[in-house]
Enzyme design. Structure first.
Site, mmCIF file in Angstrom:
data_model
loop_
_atom_site.group_PDB
_atom_site.id
_atom_site.type_symbol
_atom_site.label_atom_id
_atom_site.label_comp_id
_atom_site.label_asym_id
_atom_site.label_seq_id
_atom_site.Cartn_x
_atom_site.Cartn_y
_atom_site.Cartn_z
ATOM 1 N N GLU A 138 -35.977 96.540 42.656
ATOM 2 C CA GLU A 138 -37.050 95.685 43.160
ATOM 3 C C GLU A 138 -36.529 94.288 43.484
ATOM 4 O O GLU A 138 -37.025 93.263 43.006
ATOM 5 C CB GLU A 138 -38.210 95.614 42.165
ATOM 6 N N GLU A 146 -41.315 104.608 42.570
ATOM 7 C CA GLU A 146 -42.072 104.341 41.349
ATOM 8 C C GLU A 146 -43.564 104.399 41.620
ATOM 9 O O GLU A 146 -44.033 103.947 42.670
ATOM 10 C CB GLU A 146 -41.753 102.948 40.777
#
Length: 655
Positions: free
Chosen positions: A149, A306
């Site tokens: 991320e 995710e």
């Protein structure tokens, strides 16, 4: 997509460093039971793999990867660089990022590093070299996972290292200081620069800051992290032929990276997405994010890296998912192009900042509703595996721009109530409720295949992109533009001569003045709709008036216009009014909806390719939905309706 098994992959993040070796073996056995076939490891492993400078310890990671491999589970291997170990910031405190007010952000959380720090890059890339050399040819590794991320917390750093890197980026972009002065409009407020060394990041000031400088700082920051991704990827590719990616954050609360520039660098486009209950309609936002991720993938299948099995831990109110909701969310992603579904995380943490974040294996263990939902999802993915490799059908596009997101929400603007993403979501939601599947494309994209292109609040647009949209209309395409579009060029300079700037000729209108509305105020339109937030003093040139304001600051002034195939709406229509307008544009363009109209409770999306066709029907509502009788892969039966809260994937007969 990557070196994987056939069908739809089911995967998860796993943090074995949080558990003892006996738990590892229990976990792998349960992963097999759950049908997990892809596991991400070493995402936050730096302090375990390199516990002190230059001393590497791979024994635990070797064992975990070997254990997964022995059980037929592939590995999505992280480089481990997402959060530095305490020794790094202790020895080199200059790696720590600075906020816009100049204060340092300290370790103790994650991503406590400056993207422009040469020291951080040196130490991180040394770790990547070690990981790549050790595992580059390991048979278990199916995918490389760069960092994690990127930019979630540290995308915008205002430290001295970032300032120097920003100046270098500006020199490369503008070449001459005079060109930068012209681009930034520095004649305003005596901001003219005489030398590159005078330029600083747009740190917090006593007054409004230069908007063009802020937009360029966003561009620089996105490019700086992309450069970091490239540096890791180069090392991985030097030691391995395995595909490389990182997880995007196409979601409502992350906006600092321009993924249109990132996507071509990815071997696999992957996204993280979590339902955001701070929004009015989190399920509609999920659908938009999935469509945007597919757009980044160029329409090809993509990877959900995710999602949450239940509640997250970082919202004010962390709502769990009702029975069936996790499967509906998951199949919404698959319907809109995902060929791999992964979760954060495998086993719910017992300690740390994410100990209340849900997982496939909850704190309460396997005798739980949550675990049974996981098993049911796994069985469902096995049944619909033949869908993998097909692509989503759509003949409508929605234009989305991170640069417009940054610039339209500047410090000084006509109305703070106008937020870019809200306008985008409203347009996408109207199409979704009409049963229309939408591709999300960048400004300047090839529009030839589409019957209708929707342009919500595209405040910043280049001449080239605007000309491409005008040519699209000239060639018979239909265009729907909403207010506060086409206002500035890529330098954030107003397009003089009337609003909506770059689009006024193709729309056949001429705007003289914005007239935003106060919160709680609304205007009525002659077609029965209402508007809020925004009006403008508008006249038609070549367009016809579809509806006018009947009250408010602009009575009798056009609010909705149509210029042949080009529509313009100059106010924020109520949801029903917007849906009616979009329906008119969809009908006029000859668009065929994939499914029935609804209030968003029912989603119908078609995936096809290689002589195969599948209709996804996702019923979020409380009533059954009638469909044409067909063979449902989920239940392996012939069905003619989809029950409340249920999903169906209909195998369609093709010629």
């Amino acid at each position: 997509m990557f070196k994987r098994k056939t069908g739809i992959s089911l995967g998860c993040d796993y943090n074995p460093e949080q558990w003892s070796p006996d738990v590892w073996r229990e976990d792998v056995a349960l992963m097999r039971q759950a049908g997990v076939d892809l596991v991400a490891v070493n995402i936050f492993g730096w302090s375990n793999v390199e516990p002190s400078p230059g001393r590497y310890h791979f024994d635990d990671l070797d064992e975990v990867i070997g254990l997964l491999h022995e059980n037929g589970i592939q590995v999505n291997l992280g480089t481990g660089t997402s959060s530095p170990p305490p020794w790094l910031s202790t020895l080199y405190p200059e790696i720590l990022p600075a906020a816009a007010d100049g204060t340092i952000r300290f370790p103790g959380g994650r991503q406590a590093w400056c993207p422009s720090s040469p020291v951080f890059r040196e130490k991180a890339l040394a770790l990547v070299e070690q990981v790549a050399q050790r595992y580059g040819s390991h048979p278990a590794v199916a995918l490389w996972h760069v960092s994690n991320e990127l930019g979630c917390h540290n995308a915008l750093c205002y430290c001295d290292a970032s300032a120097e890197a920003f100046r270098g980026w500006l020199r490369e972009r503008y070449r001459k200081i005079e060109t930068l002065n012209e681009a930034w409009g520095t004649s305003f407020w005596s901001q003219r620069y005489g030398d590159w060394s005078e330029i600083q990041p747009p740190r917090l000031a006593l007054s409004l800051r230069n908007p063009a400088q802020i937009v360029d700082f966003h561009r620089f920051s996105s490019d700086e992290l992309l450069g970091y991704y490239r540096a890791e990827a180069e090392i991985l590719r030097r030691h391995s032929d395995i595909k490389v990616t990182t997880n995007f954050m196409v979601t409502a609360h992350i906006r600092n990276l321009d993924y249109w520039s990132w996507a071509p660098e990815m071997d696999v486009v992957a996204n993280d997405h979590y339902l955001d209950h701070r929004l009015g309609d989190p399920v509609a936002e999920l659908s938009f994010a999935a469509d945007l991720t597919r757009g980044l993938a160029g329409g090809k299948p993509w990877m959900l890296m995710e999602q949450a099995a239940g509640a997250v831990n970082w919202q004010p109110h962390n709502l769990t998912k009702a029975p069936g909701e996790m499967i509906r969310n998951s199949l919404t992603h698959v319907a809109r192009g995902a060929d791999s579904l992964c979760f954060f995380q495998w086993r719910a943490s017992a300690q740390g900042a994410e100990k209340f974040h849900s997982a496939l294996l909850p704190h309460a263990g396997t005798d739980t509703v949550a675990w049974r939902e996981v098993l049911r999802l796994s069985e469902t993915l096995d049944r619909i595996g033949e869908v993998a490799g097909t692509e989503v059908e759509s003949d409508v596009a929605l234009v989305f721009s991170w640069e417009s997101w940054w610039s339209a929400e500047g410090e000084a603007r006509p109305s703070q109530a106008v937020t870019y993403l809200d306008q985008v979501h409203r347009a996408h939601r109207a199409l979704r409720e009409l049963g229309v599947t939408t591709d999300v494309v960048a400004p300047g994209a090839d529009l030839e295949k589409y019957k209708l292109v929707v342009v919500p609040c595209l405040y910043m647009v280049s001449d080239e992109a605007a000309e491409r949209m005008a040519a699209y209309v000239e060639n018979g395409g239909s265009l729907l533009v909403t207010f506060f579009s086409g206002i500035v060029d890529e330098r954030d300079r107003i397009r003089l001569g009337g609003y909506p700037g770059a689009f006024k000729d193709v729309l056949g209108v001429h705007g003289e003045e914005f007239a935003p509305l106060l919160p709680g105020h609304q205007v009525r339109l002659s077609n029965g709709a209402t508007g809020t937030t925004w009006t403008e003093r508008l006249r038609t040139t070549t367009a016809e008036t579809v509806a006018t304001y009947t009250d408010g600051p602009m009575p009798g002034v056009p609010a909705i216009t149509r210029n042949g195939n080009a529509w313009y709406v100059a106010t924020e229509l109520d949801p029903r009014g917007l849906r009616e307008l979009v329906r008119d544009a969809v009908t006029a363009a000859g668009v065929t909806a994939a499914g029935p109209e609804s209030n968003g409770d029912v989603e119908v999306v078609r995936r096809s390719g290689d002589g195969r066709s599948y209709l996804f029907v996702i019923n979020h509502g409380t009533q059954p939905v009638a469909i044409e009788t067909g063979h449902d892969l989920v239940t392996d039966t012939e069905i003619s309706n989809v029950g409340a809260g249920q999903t169906a994937v209909i195998r369609e007969v093709t010629a």
